[in-house]
Design an enzyme around this catalytic site. Structure first.
Site, mmCIF file in Angstrom:
data_model
loop_
_atom_site.group_PDB
_atom_site.id
_atom_site.type_symbol
_atom_site.label_atom_id
_atom_site.label_comp_id
_atom_site.label_asym_id
_atom_site.label_seq_id
_atom_site.Cartn_x
_atom_site.Cartn_y
_atom_site.Cartn_z
ATOM 1 N N ILE A 160 62.966 108.422 -36.707
ATOM 2 C CA ILE A 160 64.433 108.465 -36.839
ATOM 3 C C ILE A 160 65.100 107.303 -36.090
ATOM 4 O O ILE A 160 64.530 106.748 -35.151
ATOM 5 C CB ILE A 160 64.992 109.821 -36.342
ATOM 6 C CG1 ILE A 160 64.586 110.097 -34.876
ATOM 7 C CG2 ILE A 160 64.522 110.957 -37.246
ATOM 8 C CD1 ILE A 160 65.291 111.290 -34.262
ATOM 9 N N LYS A 186 59.237 110.965 -33.991
ATOM 10 C CA LYS A 186 59.284 109.831 -33.057
ATOM 11 C C LYS A 186 60.747 109.401 -33.002
ATOM 12 O O LYS A 186 61.320 108.979 -34.007
ATOM 13 C CB LYS A 186 58.399 108.689 -33.577
ATOM 14 C CG LYS A 186 57.890 107.734 -32.528
ATOM 15 C CD LYS A 186 58.915 106.873 -31.850
ATOM 16 C CE LYS A 186 59.354 105.688 -32.685
ATOM 17 N NZ LYS A 186 60.426 104.907 -31.968
ATOM 18 N N ALA A 188 64.212 107.273 -31.640
ATOM 19 C CA ALA A 188 64.531 105.847 -31.499
ATOM 20 C C ALA A 188 64.598 105.479 -30.016
ATOM 21 O O ALA A 188 65.076 106.256 -29.194
ATOM 22 C CB ALA A 188 65.859 105.533 -32.185
ATOM 23 N N GLU A 189 64.160 104.282 -29.694
ATOM 24 C CA GLU A 189 64.140 103.778 -28.316
ATOM 25 C C GLU A 189 65.515 103.902 -27.651
ATOM 26 O O GLU A 189 65.616 104.166 -26.459
ATOM 27 C CB GLU A 189 63.773 102.289 -28.289
ATOM 28 C CG GLU A 189 62.386 101.923 -28.753
ATOM 29 C CD GLU A 189 62.273 101.745 -30.257
ATOM 30 O OE1 GLU A 189 62.906 102.518 -31.026
ATOM 31 O OE2 GLU A 189 61.538 100.841 -30.686
ATOM 32 N N SER A 239 65.684 100.672 -40.869
ATOM 33 C CA SER A 239 65.886 99.400 -41.563
ATOM 34 C C SER A 239 64.946 99.243 -42.757
ATOM 35 O O SER A 239 63.870 99.855 -42.812
ATOM 36 C CB SER A 239 65.648 98.246 -40.588
ATOM 37 O OG SER A 239 64.298 98.242 -40.174
ATOM 38 N N GLU A 241 63.260 96.596 -43.408
ATOM 39 C CA GLU A 241 62.071 95.907 -42.897
ATOM 40 C C GLU A 241 61.022 96.910 -42.380
ATOM 41 O O GLU A 241 59.850 96.869 -42.755
ATOM 42 C CB GLU A 241 62.549 94.996 -41.766
ATOM 43 C CG GLU A 241 61.562 94.057 -41.200
ATOM 44 C CD GLU A 241 62.111 93.400 -39.909
ATOM 45 O OE1 GLU A 241 63.195 93.796 -39.423
ATOM 46 O OE2 GLU A 241 61.422 92.503 -39.416
ATOM 47 N N GLU A 260 64.991 106.448 -46.118
ATOM 48 C CA GLU A 260 66.445 106.298 -46.191
ATOM 49 C C GLU A 260 66.767 105.021 -45.434
ATOM 50 O O GLU A 260 66.644 104.985 -44.205
ATOM 51 C CB GLU A 260 67.102 107.538 -45.579
ATOM 52 C CG GLU A 260 68.511 107.761 -46.094
ATOM 53 C CD GLU A 260 69.538 107.069 -45.226
ATOM 54 O OE1 GLU A 260 69.820 105.874 -45.500
ATOM 55 O OE2 GLU A 260 70.050 107.693 -44.294
ATOM 56 N N CYS A 295 74.675 103.398 -42.307
ATOM 57 C CA CYS A 295 74.036 102.822 -43.495
ATOM 58 C C CYS A 295 74.961 102.901 -44.700
ATOM 59 O O CYS A 295 74.770 102.173 -45.664
ATOM 60 C CB CYS A 295 72.707 103.502 -43.768
ATOM 61 S SG CYS A 295 72.819 105.281 -43.693
ATOM 62 N N GLU A 396 73.363 93.538 -44.505
ATOM 63 C CA GLU A 396 73.798 94.677 -43.703
ATOM 64 C C GLU A 396 74.008 94.210 -42.266
ATOM 65 O O GLU A 396 73.096 93.683 -41.644
ATOM 66 C CB GLU A 396 72.748 95.785 -43.735
ATOM 67 C CG GLU A 396 73.176 96.985 -42.913
ATOM 68 C CD GLU A 396 72.237 98.182 -43.044
ATOM 69 O OE1 GLU A 396 72.692 99.260 -43.435
ATOM 70 O OE2 GLU A 396 71.036 98.030 -42.748
ATOM 71 N N PHE A 398 75.732 96.297 -39.761
ATOM 72 C CA PHE A 398 75.641 97.451 -38.869
ATOM 73 C C PHE A 398 76.504 97.252 -37.635
ATOM 74 O O PHE A 398 76.107 97.508 -36.508
ATOM 75 C CB PHE A 398 74.176 97.705 -38.466
ATOM 76 C CG PHE A 398 73.725 99.120 -38.749
ATOM 77 C CD1 PHE A 398 73.626 99.581 -40.051
ATOM 78 C CD2 PHE A 398 73.415 100.001 -37.716
ATOM 79 C CE1 PHE A 398 73.219 100.882 -40.321
ATOM 80 C CE2 PHE A 398 73.001 101.302 -37.982
ATOM 81 C CZ PHE A 398 72.900 101.743 -39.284
HETATM 82 P P1 NAI Z 1 64.282 100.126 -37.151
HETATM 83 O O1 NAI Z 1 64.148 100.480 -38.591
HETATM 84 O O2 NAI Z 1 63.371 99.074 -36.639
HETATM 85 O O3 NAI Z 1 64.098 101.446 -36.249
HETATM 86 C C1 NAI Z 1 64.205 102.765 -36.751
HETATM 87 C C2 NAI Z 1 63.067 103.604 -36.199
HETATM 88 O O4 NAI Z 1 61.823 103.060 -36.644
HETATM 89 C C3 NAI Z 1 62.999 103.632 -34.671
HETATM 90 O O5 NAI Z 1 62.593 104.929 -34.270
HETATM 91 C C4 NAI Z 1 61.910 102.623 -34.382
HETATM 92 O O6 NAI Z 1 61.259 102.828 -33.157
HETATM 93 C C5 NAI Z 1 60.952 102.858 -35.532
HETATM 94 N N1 NAI Z 1 60.047 101.743 -35.813
HETATM 95 C C6 NAI Z 1 60.288 100.414 -35.648
HETATM 96 N N2 NAI Z 1 59.198 99.698 -35.998
HETATM 97 C C7 NAI Z 1 58.247 100.582 -36.385
HETATM 98 C C8 NAI Z 1 56.901 100.458 -36.846
HETATM 99 N N3 NAI Z 1 56.318 99.261 -36.985
HETATM 100 N N4 NAI Z 1 56.226 101.581 -37.165
HETATM 101 C C9 NAI Z 1 56.801 102.787 -37.043
HETATM 102 N N5 NAI Z 1 58.059 102.968 -36.596
HETATM 103 C C10 NAI Z 1 58.783 101.884 -36.277
HETATM 104 O O7 NAI Z 1 65.814 99.743 -36.915
HETATM 105 P P2 NAI Z 1 66.475 99.038 -35.623
HETATM 106 O O8 NAI Z 1 65.577 97.958 -35.142
HETATM 107 O O9 NAI Z 1 66.902 100.095 -34.695
HETATM 108 O O10 NAI Z 1 67.784 98.404 -36.284
HETATM 109 C C11 NAI Z 1 67.707 97.227 -37.063
HETATM 110 C C12 NAI Z 1 68.628 97.323 -38.262
HETATM 111 O O11 NAI Z 1 68.208 98.380 -39.107
HETATM 112 C C13 NAI Z 1 70.082 97.651 -37.959
HETATM 113 O O12 NAI Z 1 70.804 96.524 -37.609
HETATM 114 C C14 NAI Z 1 70.533 98.224 -39.261
HETATM 115 O O13 NAI Z 1 70.841 97.185 -40.150
HETATM 116 C C15 NAI Z 1 69.306 98.961 -39.781
HETATM 117 N N6 NAI Z 1 69.350 100.408 -39.498
HETATM 118 C C16 NAI Z 1 69.621 101.286 -40.514
HETATM 119 C C17 NAI Z 1 69.744 102.642 -40.255
HETATM 120 C C18 NAI Z 1 70.074 103.625 -41.315
HETATM 121 O O14 NAI Z 1 70.724 104.622 -41.042
HETATM 122 N N7 NAI Z 1 69.607 103.456 -42.541
HETATM 123 C C19 NAI Z 1 69.603 103.173 -38.906
HETATM 124 C C20 NAI Z 1 69.252 102.194 -37.905
HETATM 125 C C21 NAI Z 1 69.145 100.873 -38.222
HETATM 126 MG MG MG Z 2 63.588 97.381 -35.363
#
Ligand code: NAI
Ligand code: MG
Length: 494
Positions: A160, A186, A188-189, A239, A241, A260, A295, A396, A398
């Site tokens: 999440i 798991k 979020a940090e 994200s 990515e 999502e 999002c 995006e 954010f």
């Molecule tokens: P992120 O997608 O990297 O992090 C979301 C979750 O995935 C966190 O719990 C993180 O620890 C986990 N994660 C990260 N890398 C992983 C891996 N290799 N394997 C498994 N889990 C992993 O998003 P982040 O870095 O917090 O934000 C970056 C961008 O993502 C934001 O600027 C925004 O554009 C987008 N975002 C979109 C969201 C949405 O609601 N759809 C929510 C948060 C971020």
């Molecule tokens: Mg990230």
């Protein structure tokens, strides 16, 4: 830790260094922690446990063991227990709101309390759906009684994000549990504490191991969770990515995923729209009170030329009147960006928009309070005059940055709105029924609204098309499709 703890700093200290595994708050196997700082003041909120593969193994083993017994609990009874969690979370709504406000910087009155309300609502909604885990009988052959049975998948891994951590977690774990799965989350940090408190409360009601939560870095803790052989399903919000990394890892195990992901949600405002309603919709749609960290943020506003200038003036005036300040202060409308990394990302986009030739209308005032001087505050920005291939228009962000783009004809607006890799949400503002229906049918998005902009609600199917994701959340259908498997049984009676 019995009754609500309304001092979020005290509550965070009680939860420091812990994860919830097998019904107990425990330290990480390695003893490692990481700092979680308040984005408003920079103060240390607490040290969170840095979970890794060893913690994942312990949590998944506990969940796998618990799942055998949990699946045998009658479905309605599982639902009752999940609804009971909702009742307890409701009793703790205020402390959870304060804790999430402290760790994420989201304003208490406008955002954090709203999130805590939807959290409990999701548990109540899914708690009532236990008896809907039905199969079918199939008229296959008169001598063969043929039916389908919905069975749980087993252990579900949920990863999440930080923007609405409790609510987004609830939309995953409540249906997973009611369907007879057990869960390892798991967090979020940036936001490990409020969701850990949710888990600690749920552990008073659910059997040990049914629900576990780990905190830690994405690759070190989320990675091993996706890869664990006993995890049969991954549900993720975050994200694009990271979504792709998870999808690839899930492919190696051939397990199903729900993703999502991001969005760049368009808002089309026609000349005949009610200006006041459209501006109010732009404020809520763009999630200015959440610093645009959504999002579904309406971050591309296509406004017809006859109303464009009045719309921009009215929107700026309304955002200007919003107060940025201490997230825990009742008078604050807008809090902070969640982390230094996101703060830098958002500011870089604002600089890019200016270089790309846009006019940046900066809104609201920075908070005056000296203790917030180190806070990650960004003044909301409304860009006008950007070219359509601008990064600010296409990517995006954010953050509290929106682009208002002038258009001439409806067809032109529709083409621009659909010219995006994303497809999460969209809105259209008009008094003309034909334009409204045409827009609703032709906009490429999973969630389209006309003349309003509500947030996701339990019971309304939610999820994107194109790179915005795979699968839907928040409904009965989502529980059946994403947290059960269908078995066909044929009984030969000849
Ligand atoms: P992120 O997608 O990297 O992090 C979301 C979750 O995935 C966190 O719990 C993180 O620890 C986990 N994660 C990260 N890398 C992983 C891996 N290799 N394997 C498994 N889990 C992993 O998003 P982040 O870095 O917090 O934000 C970056 C961008 O993502 C934001 O600027 C925004 O554009 C987008 N975002 C979109 C969201 C949405 O609601 N759809 C929510 C948060 C971020
Ligand atoms: Mg990230």
């Amino acid at each position: 830790m019995t009754g609500p703890v309304l001092d979020p700093r005290a509550l965070a200290r009680q939860l420091e260094g812990r994860q919830l595994i097998d019904g107990k708050l425990v330290a990480s196997r390695s003893g490692q922690t990481f700092d979680v700082n308040s984005p408003a003041t920079g103060e240390l909120v607490g040290k969170a446990a840095a979970g890794d593969a060893a913690d994942v193994a312990a949590a998944v083993e506990s969940a796998a063991k618990a799942q055998v017994a949990w699946a045998k609990v009658p479905a309605r009874q599982r639902g009752k227990l999940v609804a009971e969690c909702g009742r307890l979370l409701d009793e703790h709504k205020e402390e959870l709101s304060r804790l999430v406000a402290l760790e994420t910087g989201k304003a208490l009155r406008t955002e954090s309390r709203v999130e805590a309300g939807v959290l409990a609502d999701a548990f109540h909604f899914y708690g009532g759906l236990g008896s809907e885990l039905k199969g079918e009988t199939v008229p296959f052959n008169p001598d063969m009684l043929t039916m389908t049975i919905r069975e749980p998948i087993g252990v579900v891994g949920a990863i999440i994000p930080w923007n609405v951590p409790m609510m987004l977690m609830a939309l995953k774990i409540a249906p997973a549990l009611v369907a007879g799965n057990t869960v390892v989350v798991k967090s979020a940090e940036e936001a490990p504490f409020a969701v850990l408190r949710v888990a600690e409360l749920m552990a008073r009601i659910l059997p040990p191991g049914a629900f576990n939560i780990l905190s830690g870095m994405g690759p070190e803790c989320g990675g091993p969770l996706v890869a664990h052989p006993k995890v049969g399903k991954i549900t993720f919000t975050g994200s694009v990515e990271t979504g792709k990394i998870i999808y690839r890892a899930a492919a190696d195990k051939l397990i199903p995923v729900t993703l999502e992901l991001g969005g760049k949600s368009p808002m089309i405002v026609m000349d005949d729209a009610d200006l006041d309603k459209a501006v109010a919709g732009a404020i809520s749609g763009m999630r200015f009170t959440r610093q645009g960290q959504s999002c579904t943020a309406a971050s591309r506003m296509y406004v017809q030329k006859g109303i464009h200038d009045r719309f921009v003036t009215a929107l700026k005036a309304k955002v200007d009147a919003m107060k940025m300040g201490d997230p825990l202060d009742e008078t604050t409308d807008i809090g902070t960006i969640v982390s230094r990394q996101q703060y830098e990302k958002v500011n870089a986009y604002i600089a890019t928009g200016k270089k790309e030739g846009g006019t940046a209308h900066e809104c609201s005032a920075m908070p005056a309070d000296a203790k917030l001087a180190k806070g990650l505050y960004v003044r909301p920005v409304i860009f006008t005059g950007l070219p359509k291939d601008s990064k600010v228009v296409r990517e995006e962000i954010f953050g509290p940055v929106t682009a208002v783009l002038k258009f001439d004809t409806f067809e032109e607006a529709l083409a621009a709105a659909n010219d995006s890799e994303y497809g999460l949400a969209a809105t259209i503002w008009t008094k003309d029924l034909k334009t409204a229906l045409d827009g609703a049918r032709r906009l490429q998005a999973g969630f389209v609204q006309v003349n309003q902009n509500l947030v996701v609600q339990p019971g309304l199917s939610y999820g994107g098309v194109k790179t915005s994701g795979l699968g839907k959340e928040a409904t009965l259908e989502a529980m059946l499709e994403h947290f059960t498997t269908k078995k066909t049984v044929i009984i030969n009676m000849a």
